[in-house]
Scaffold this motif. Structure first.
Motif, short mmCIF file in Angstrom:
data_model
loop_
_atom_site.label_atom_id
_atom_site.label_comp_id
_atom_site.label_asym_id
_atom_site.label_seq_id
_atom_site.Cartn_x
_atom_site.Cartn_y
_atom_site.Cartn_z
N PHE A 166 11.07 26.12 -29.65
CA PHE A 166 10.82 25.76 -31.15
C PHE A 166 11.98 26.27 -31.92
CE2 PHE A 166 9.46 26.83 -35.22
CZ PHE A 166 8.84 25.69 -35.69
N SER A 211 13.99 23.05 -33.68
CA SER A 211 13.65 22.97 -34.76
C SER A 211 15.09 22.71 -35.84
CB SER A 211 13.12 24.25 -35.43
OG SER A 211 13.82 25.52 -35.44
N LEU A 239 11.82 18.31 -33.14
CA LEU A 239 10.28 18.84 -32.59
C LEU A 239 9.54 17.66 -32.49
CD1 LEU A 239 9.91 21.80 -34.99
CD2 LEU A 239 10.45 21.95 -32.70
#
Length: 149
Positions: A106, A110, A116
């Motif tokens: 993540f 991101s 994502l």
């Protein structure tokens, strides 16, 4: 002098080009050799080292440009291959509850434009599949219970 023209034109542009080539070569080897978690660890370390280099040697204005190049070569170019790795990709990490690796995924993706999107798609499929398994188990349990009476 106060102007950044020489820095940007004579040094920075060549440095960014060389950085892209360097990490492109690294990524093409790593994607073949490493599991998804190992690759992400290497990518995370590279990004940290580049940030440190900027702090020690380069003008602060180079940091976003440099990190964008590294992220592009290490993450954007290989996002699908990395996330879809059969035994260690996003689905395997979700299935095996690898929270630390999923957190790293993540954090890394991101920062990448649309990074994502693929992760969320895999997550959505995982939740759907696991939900269907639970529904099937509940139906089977209810059906078994009915036949016992």
């Amino acid at each position: 002098m106060g102007k950044m023209d020489h820095y940007e034109n004579d040094f920075e542009s060549a440095m960014l080009k060389d950085t892209s080539a360097y990490y492109s070569q690294k990524a093409s080897n790593w994607i073949l050799e490493d599991s998804c978690p190992d690759y992400m660890l290497k990518a995370e370390e590279c990004l940290k080292r580049e940030k440190d280099r900027v702090a020690q040697y380069l003008h602060f204005s180079s940091e976003p440009k440099l990190l964008e190049k590294v992220q592009h070569e290490l993450l954007s170019m290989y996002a699908n291959q990395l996330l879809q790795k059969e035994h260690s990709g996003c689905h395997a990490l979700l299935r095996d509850g690898k929270v630390e690796d999923l957190s790293r995924m993540f954090r890394l993706f991101s920062k990448v434009p649309e990074g994502l999107d693929a992760v969320s798609s895999i997550f959505k499929q995982h939740v759907f599949t696991e939900g269907m398994v639970l529904v099937k188990q509940a139906e089977d349990a209810a059906s078994t219970k009915r036949f016992c009476y």
